[in-house]
Write an enzyme that holds these catalytic residues in place. Structure first.
Site, PDB file in Angstrom:
ATOM      1  N   TYR A 104       0.697  -0.735  -0.334  1.00  0.00           N
ATOM      2  CA  TYR A 104       0.047  -0.068  -0.140  1.00  0.00           C
ATOM      3  C   TYR A 104       0.696   1.576  -0.308  1.00  0.00           C
ATOM      4  O   TYR A 104       1.826   1.371   0.787  1.00  0.00           O
ATOM      5  CB  TYR A 104      -1.205   0.256   0.997  1.00  0.00           C
ATOM      6  CG  TYR A 104      -2.174   1.046   1.215  1.00  0.00           C
ATOM      7  CD1 TYR A 104      -2.742   1.242   0.295  1.00  0.00           C
ATOM      8  CD2 TYR A 104      -2.112   2.282   2.347  1.00  0.00           C
ATOM      9  CE1 TYR A 104      -3.405   3.362   0.603  1.00  0.00           C
ATOM     10  CE2 TYR A 104      -2.318   3.226   2.289  1.00  0.00           C
ATOM     11  CZ  TYR A 104      -3.317   3.540   1.899  1.00  0.00           C
ATOM     12  OH  TYR A 104      -4.070   4.895   1.781  1.00  0.00           O
ATOM     13  N   ASP A 177      -0.592  -7.484   6.949  1.00  0.00           N
ATOM     14  CA  ASP A 177      -1.420  -6.503   6.117  1.00  0.00           C
ATOM     15  C   ASP A 177      -2.782  -7.343   5.702  1.00  0.00           C
ATOM     16  O   ASP A 177      -2.687  -7.510   4.169  1.00  0.00           O
ATOM     17  CB  ASP A 177      -1.353  -4.828   5.109  1.00  0.00           C
ATOM     18  CG  ASP A 177      -2.305  -4.489   4.846  1.00  0.00           C
ATOM     19  OD1 ASP A 177      -3.335  -4.582   5.281  1.00  0.00           O
ATOM     20  OD2 ASP A 177      -1.896  -3.406   4.330  1.00  0.00           O
ATOM     21  N   LYS A 202     -12.064  -0.836   4.944  1.00  0.00           N
ATOM     22  CA  LYS A 202     -12.630  -1.728   3.280  1.00  0.00           C
ATOM     23  C   LYS A 202     -14.093  -2.659   3.261  1.00  0.00           C
ATOM     24  O   LYS A 202     -14.792  -2.377   3.996  1.00  0.00           O
ATOM     25  CB  LYS A 202     -10.945  -2.344   3.156  1.00  0.00           C
ATOM     26  CG  LYS A 202     -10.065  -1.461   2.984  1.00  0.00           C
ATOM     27  CD  LYS A 202     -10.473  -0.017   2.161  1.00  0.00           C
ATOM     28  CE  LYS A 202      -9.088   0.688   1.787  1.00  0.00           C
ATOM     29  NZ  LYS A 202      -8.973   2.121   1.662  1.00  0.00           N
TER      30      LYS A 202
END
Ligand SMILES: Cc1ncc(COP(=O)(O)O)c(C=O)c1O
Length: 383
Positions: A104, A177, A202
Site C-alpha cells: 500500500y 496487512d 475496506k
C-alpha cells in the site's frame, strides 16, 4: 450449544451474540462519553478513565475481530494508517525492519519518509521471494517483517508461513496487512504471523462510509502493551460512531466477501484472454505467479481485488475508466459498489503500477452487469 464451536459466519452475523445487559437490546448502544467517573476513594474500579485510551464502544467489535482472526486481543484505530504506523512506532529508533517493495503506497511513503527520519532502518525487499527475505534479514537486529498479501496494486502473493519462519529464526516479529484477504479468506495466525492489520475502512466496514483501522495480536504480551500505549498517547483512536458502523459492517462480512470473490473470479476469467486487455492480475487465475501459494493460504476465494492492463497503454486505460457507467471512478476498495481507478495517477513517482493498469475493487452488484459495463468502456476507449 457450545459458543466456542460456532462457525465464524455465526459469530459475525450475531456479533458474538452480545445483548445490552441494561436494556436487553440486541444492537448495542453507542457510548459517546469521553470520560468516566472516578470512585470517591480515588480509584477507577470500572477500569475506564478516558476515551482516548479505551471506550466501551470498542469492546464488541474488538472481541468479534479477535475471535474471527483467532487472536488474543484486538485494538481499533482511527484509520488503517493509524493502525499500521502504531506497529512501527512501538519499535525503537535503530531497529531494522523489512517491508515489501509492492505494498500500500501511503504506508510505503510513510516508512521511507517519516519512519526513517524517526530512526527506523527500513529496507524494502521482494517479499514474494523467501530467498530475498532470508538474504536481507539481520539476526538480532531486524525486529519486524511487514507483509501485505495479496498486495496493492499488483496483488502479489506472499507465503506467510515461509516468511514467518524466516522472521522468527532471526528473532523478528511478522506483521501481516490482511486488508484484502480479510479473515474470511486467510487467518494469518494459522500461518505463524504475530500481528494482523486491517484497514477497517475496506471490507470489514464494507460500505464506504467510515475510516477505521484494526490490529489483532497473537499474544497479549509486552509488544502489544506498547502498541496500545501508542494508540492512547499518539491518539489515533477511533470514534464511537465509527466503532458502531464497523461492527454493523462486520455482521455481513462473510456474505459480501464471498459474493465479491465469486464475481471477481468470473470477471478475471472473462477478461484474461480479451483482445483489448494486455493482462489480468488476479491471484485466482492459474497463470498468475502467486496462484499456488494463494490456493494454499486463501480459503473460499481469492479476494475481490484485481487489476487489468489495457491494450493501448496509459491513454487507453484512462479512457476506459472515463467510459464506465456502473463502476465508480474512485479510490479505495472493499465496499458494496465496484470501483475502478488508474492506479499510477494515484501513486505518482516510484509506483510499481504500470501506466496501463486499472485497479478494480469488485463489489456485490451482478457480475454480468459489471462485465458488460467494462466491455463497453474498453470498446469506447479503442473507438
Ligand atoms: C492494503 C491497505 N492497507 C492500509 C490502508 C490504509 O487504510 P486507511 O485508508 O483506512 O488509513 C489501505 C487503504 O487503502 C489499504 O488498501
Amino acid at each position: 450449544m457450545d459458543p466456542t464451536s460456532l462457525k465464524p459466519e455465526s459469530i459475525a452475523a450475531q456479533a458474538l451474540g452480545w445483548v445490552d445487559e441494561q436494556t436487553r437490546a440486541i444492537t448495542p448502544p453507542i457510548h459517546v462519553s469521553s470520560t468516566y467517573l472516578r470512585d470517591p476513594d480515588n480509584q477507577y474500579r470500572s477500569g475506564r478513565v478516558y476515551a482516548r485510551a479505551d471506550n466501551p464502544a470498542f469492546d464488541q467489535p474488538e472481541a468479534v475481530i479477535a475471535r474471527l482472526e483467532q487472536g488474543a486481543a484486538a485494538g481499533l484505530f482511527a484509520s488503517g494508517m493509524a493502525a499500521a504506523t502504531a506497529v512501527f512506532l512501538a519499535l525503537k529508533p535503530g531497529d531494522h525492519v523489512l517491508a515489501p517493495k509492492v505494498m500500500y503506497w501511503s504506508l510505503r511513503n510513510w516508512l521511507m519518509n517519516f519512519a526513517t527520519q524517526w530512526g527506523l532502518k527500513v529496507e524494502l525487499v521482494d517479499m514474494t521471494d523467501p530467498a530475498a527475505v532470508r538474504a536481507a534479514i539481520r539476526r538480532g537486529e531486524t525486529r519486524l517483517v511487514w507483509v501485505e498479501t495479496p498486495a496493492n496494486p499488483l496483488w502479489s502473493v506472499t507465503d506467510i508461513a515461509a516468511t514467518a519462519a524466516i522472521a522468527h529464526e532471526a528473532g523478528a516479529l511478522l506483521a501481516v496487512d490482511s486488508t484484502v484477504a480479510t479473515p474470511v479468506l486467510t487467518r494469518p495466525f494459522e500461518h505463524g504471523a504475530d500481528i494482523v492489520m486491517h484497514a477497517g475502512t475496506k471490507y470489514l466496514g464494507g460500505h464506504s462510509d467510515l475510516i477505521a483501522g484494526v490490529l489483532v495480536t497473537r499474544e497479549d504480551g509486552d509488544f502489544w502493551k506498547r502498541v496500545k500505549l501508542v494508540r492512547a498517547q499518539v491518539g489515533g483512536t477511533l470514534g464511537s460512531f465509527e466503532a458502531f458502523l464497523l461492527m454493523r459492517g462486520m455482521r455481513t462480512l462473510y456474505l459480501r466477501v464471498r459474493q465479491a470473490c465469486a464475481s471477481a473470479q468470473r470477471i478475471a476469467e472473462h477478461f484474461e484472454h480479451h483482445p483489448l486487455v494486455e493482462a489480468v492480475l488476479y491471484p485466482g487465475l492459474r497463470a498468475f505467479p502467486g496462484h499456488e501459494i494463494a490456493a494454499r493460504q486463501m480459503t473460499g476465494g481469492f479476494g475481490g481485488m484485481m487489476s487489468i492492463r489495457a491494450k493501448g497503454g496509459e491513454r487507453a486505460a484512462i479512457a476506459t475508466a472515463a467510459n464506465v457507467a456502473l463502476w465508480k471512478r474512485a479510490t479505495s476498495l472493499g465496499g458494496t459498489e465496484s470501483l475502478i481507478e488508474h492506479r499510477a495517477s494515484v501513486e505518482g513517482a516510484g509506483t510499481p503500477a504500470p501506466a496501463d493498469l486499472l485497479r478494480l475493487s469488485v463489489g456485490i452488484e451482478d457480475a454480468g452487469d459489471l462485465i458488460a459495463d467494462l466491455e463497453q468502456a474498453l470498446r469506447r476507449a479503442h473507438a
